[in-house]
Design a protein around this motif. Structure first.
Motif: not given
Length: 802
Positions: A694-701, A725-728, A748-756, A758-761
């Motif tokens: 799995v690639r870094a920055g991935s968000i897998v439901p 890495a940042d991800g969406a 639709e729900i946009e999922l965002l990961w901020s690496e710096s 450490r926040l999932l929105t």
């Protein structure tokens, strides 16, 4: 050929040359349409592959000097050499993409096109029943001149190191087509789509339905069509493959959503013979708690020898509606095989004959005729759909194949000659590649007009450009059970999906398992079928690959395919099959979101590494790895490690395989170990383990365990974040069926990961659909970090910090 003059018009630039006329127009700023004719004017026939869309105001300019014309949209520039009319293509930065040979890359050769005229009263049709079903051939007929046409040739000079992909699914397992030769005609093991993609960042769509050939070798580098009124092709600039594919679909049509169940497991074999057997198979899956969404009724479901009759044998299927109720009561769908060929004696054949809708063999209906397509749908509707059939399996949609016989496989040139000659007896030679396209259109339009509450699913063996707009899934044909075949299937599927047609699958375990020496195509390695430990190992690896294809489907002859035929609970192969089957269902929220991205954003599920790492030359030749969506890198095992044919044990101590991980951080899916990419690694690959990253920055439901794709559950959805890495990721949901999504009925729900941080929105929910839960429960997990967080999401922005 030399340039004489050019005229600017509202639709582009027309070039007058010493050898005909050319026209350069633009569908978008990145898509050029190029035509060439030797006639006084261009043709006006509507395209079968390219659709009409509302015109876009594309601004372009023309400048010239003594040697060249420059026609530019800003995104794309075409240089026309006045001395030879050869073209060069460049991007907005002036970087060369590709060029034609200095002498000019476009040639037209006049040819005579002949059609075969059959006597309508003739009764010389010969029927033959073989491994590929009924084939009907008329020995009569008179070849008559029909019209003039052109053999077209479009030549290029590709750069050293440039990789080329596409052209559909073929049996040879060639990924990068540089230095290769490929024939483009319809046949059991070929599904043609005349689209090329280049690692330089452009694509080419040839708008022709004729047989073709592609060549890049000592004899030249070109695409050649056999019969066309004129040359017509599209040049699509990306530069990324997702952008090129989106451009191809802009030309050829959008992809409808398949129902959610179509992404679950589909059980098939050649063949279930009765309603009782279908019910028993479905019941056994439910009793064993093995997920299942569909069972398939293969050929010869009709009465006796009424081949292609779209009604069921009343002795074996006495009450089709009761069969549908019992299957649906177990939440199992029902797919039925239908054929375009019909033998005499049945109502379907008689109606087609009375309407004048049969081709010259007096057995295959004319899918190019709108009224014939409407009658075909009416027959399928009345005989099958109204009794509860959920999906179509359009078998044998290359109806005039002629080389599926004999002990010796003809060489490629001979095979093309045999098959195209047979097709041209009954079809217009200019359109022999498009039969499946029109056949698919008839069923899709018929069902859409009849029933908006059930999405069309059409599994079909042939394909052509634009066919995806009719809700088709193409499979790779009747393959044979060998490790070499398994390896080649990967490249075949990747090339198919690079043409803009996103849904490809295969017969898990191959169609033919045994070897019949007198038939070249029936050449499996396993005489004992599922009793052979060697075949069980091969099947497990094939099943692992199938877990990560758009459609997950087992099928074949010679031996059964149900999971319990490969062992029992606690035995390695059975447990491995169960493991990957359940994994497929846990990943259903991810997979269904990928499907929505295919429909709504032009994405591609099954992705060659060049989709995401186009500029990395090390991926250009990797034909045994792929991305499944944006997150997963899949590395199937394509060699035996335990047993050979005949259950002969192998002395193979090495239970690993090499895997190339592109630049970035990757996580081993099985243990969350983080690995720095940009190198080749050795991965564990024992029987139960297919290397999966799995690639870094991935968000897998991930969803809970389910017995079928739409099974309701009160358990939370698990969001697993792979940091580094940042991800969406866009999480999508709808009712799972119906076409209400076309009216905006989805969420639709946009999922965002901020690496710096450490926040999932979890973003504001967009949209709604009937039956949607207002509140959802999520658990959030970070790969490599112990523990989870549980959150209640009510549709508003929600932040989860780690």
């Amino acid at each position: 050929m030399k340039w004489i003059n050019h005229v600017n018009g509202p639709e582009g630039v027309e070039l007058e040359t010493t050898a005909g006329r050319m026209h350069i127009g633009f569908r978008t700023s990145s898509i050029a349409r190029i035509r060439y004719t030797l006639e006084e004017s261009f043709g006006s026939k509507p395209s079968l592959t390219v659709i009409e869309r509302p015109a876009i105001d594309v601004r372009w300019t023309v400048s010239e000097d003594e040697t060249k014309l420059l026609i530019s949209t800003g995104a794309l520039t075409i240089h026309v050499d006045k001395a030879t009319c050869s073209f060069r293509y460049a991007n907005a930065d002036g970087e060369w993409l590709v060029r034609e040979p200095d002498k000019g890359g476009k040639t037209l050769e006049r040819v005579d096109l002949y059609r075969t005229r059959f006597d309508s009263d003739s009764s010389d049709t010969q029927n033959d029943y073989g491994a590929d079903g009924l084939r009907a051939k008329s020995e009569g007929g008179q070849s008559v001149w029909d019209r003039h046409a052109f053999r077209t040739r479009l030549a290029f000079e590709w750069e050293e190191g440039e990789a080329l992909y596409g052209l559909g699914s073929h049996e040879e397992g060639m990924l990068n087509l540089r230095g290769k030769h490929q024939y483009l005609y319809q046949q059991n093991l070929k599904a043609v789509v005349p689209v090329l993609l280049s690692s330089k960042g452009y694509g080419i769509l040839v708008d022709s339905c004729s047989s073709m050939s592609f060549r890049d070798d000592e004899f030249g580098s070109y695409i050649q069509t056999d019969f066309d009124d004129e040359m017509e092709f599209y040049f699509v600039y990306g530069p990324e493959f997702d952008e090129i594919v989106a451009g191809i679909r802009y030309l050829t049509g959008d992809v409808p959503m398949l129902p959610r169940w179509a992404y679950g497991y589909i059980q098939s074999k050649e063949r279930y013979v009765s309603a009782d057997e279908l019910i028993e198979i479905a019941r056994e899956y439910r009793q064993r708690k093995l997920p299942l969404d569909c069972v398939v009724l293969d050929w010869q479901s009709w009465t006796g020898n009424l081949w292609g009759q779209k009604t069921l044998d009343p002795e074996r299927f006495p009450d089709p509606e009761a069969l549908a109720r019992k299957l649906h009561g177990m939440n199992v769908k029902w797919m039925v095989s239908v054929w375009p060929i019909m033998s005499e004696g049945g109502d379907n054949h008689r109606e087609m004959d009375e309407g004048g809708f049969l081709l010259g063999n007096r057995a295959t209906y004319d899918a190019f005729d709108r009224e014939a397509r409407e009658l075909y749908w009416k027959q399928a509707r009345d005989g099958l759909f109204r009794h509860g059939v959920d999906a179509w399996w359009c078998d044998c949609t290359e109806p005039f194949e002629a080389d599926w016989t004999g002990a010796v496989k003809p060489d490629p040139e001979r095979r093309m000659a045999i098959n195209t000659a047979e097709s041209r007896r009954y079809l217009d030679p200019e359109y022999i590649n498009a039969y499946s396209l029109l056949h698919s259109r008839g069923l899709y339009e018929g069902q859409r007009a009849e029933h908006s509450g059930k999405r069309v699913v059409n599994l079909t063996r042939s394909a052509y450009a634009g066919q995806h707009r009719y809700a088709t899934v193409t499979w790779s044909g009747d393959t044979s059970a060998t490790w070499d075949t398994l390896r080649k299937q990967i490249a075949d599927g990747l090339n198919f999906c690079m043409t803009g047609s996103p849904y490809w699958t295969m017969d898990i375990g191959a169609f033919f398992v045994r070897d019949k020496k007198d038939l070249w195509f029936w050449s499996g390695d396993y005489e004992d079928g599922t009793a052979d430990a060697g075949y069980r190992e091969l099947y497990a690896r094939w099943f692992q690959l199938g877990t990560f294809l758009p459609m997950f489907r087992a099928h074949g002859t010679d031996t059964p395919r149900e999971i319990w035929r490969f062992g029992s609970t606690g035995e390695p192969v059975y447990d491995t099959l169960e493991k990957y089957l359940k994994l497929r269902y846990r990943l259903m929220p991810y997979i269904y979101s990928l499907a929505a991205a295919v429909t709504h954003r032009g994405d591609t599920m099954l992705r060659a590494l060049a989709f995401d790492y186009r500029t990395d030359p090390l991926v250009h030749e990797i034909s045994d790895q792929f991305m499944f969506g944006p997150a997963f890198l899949v590395a199937p095992v394509t060699r035996p490690m335990y047993n050979g044919p005949g259950s002969v044990p192998l002395d193979v101590a090495d239970k690993t395989r090499g895997v190339y991980l592109p630049q970035g951080v990757w996580y081993d899916y099985w243990n969350d170990d983080a690995i720095e990419g940009g190198k080749r690694i050795t991965a564990l690959a024992d029987l139960e383990t297919m290397p999966l990253y799995v690639r870094a920055g991935s968000i897998v439901p991930h969803g809970p365990d389910r017995q079928y794709a739409d099974e309701p559950s009160e358990k939370p959805l698990r969001l697993k974040v792979y940091p580094g890495a940042d991800g969406a990721f866009t999480l999508y949901d709808d009712s799972g069926d119906t076409y209400d999504y076309e009216k905006g009925a989805y969420a639709e729900i946009e999922l965002l990961w901020s690496e710096s941080h450490r926040l999932l929105t979890l973003g504001q929910r967009r949209g709604a659909y009937e039956g949607m839960e207002d509140t959802r429960l999520f658990t959030v997990e970070i790969a490599g970090v112990a523990g989870t967080r549980t959150v209640h999401y009510e549709g508003n922005v929600l932040e989860v910090r780690f």
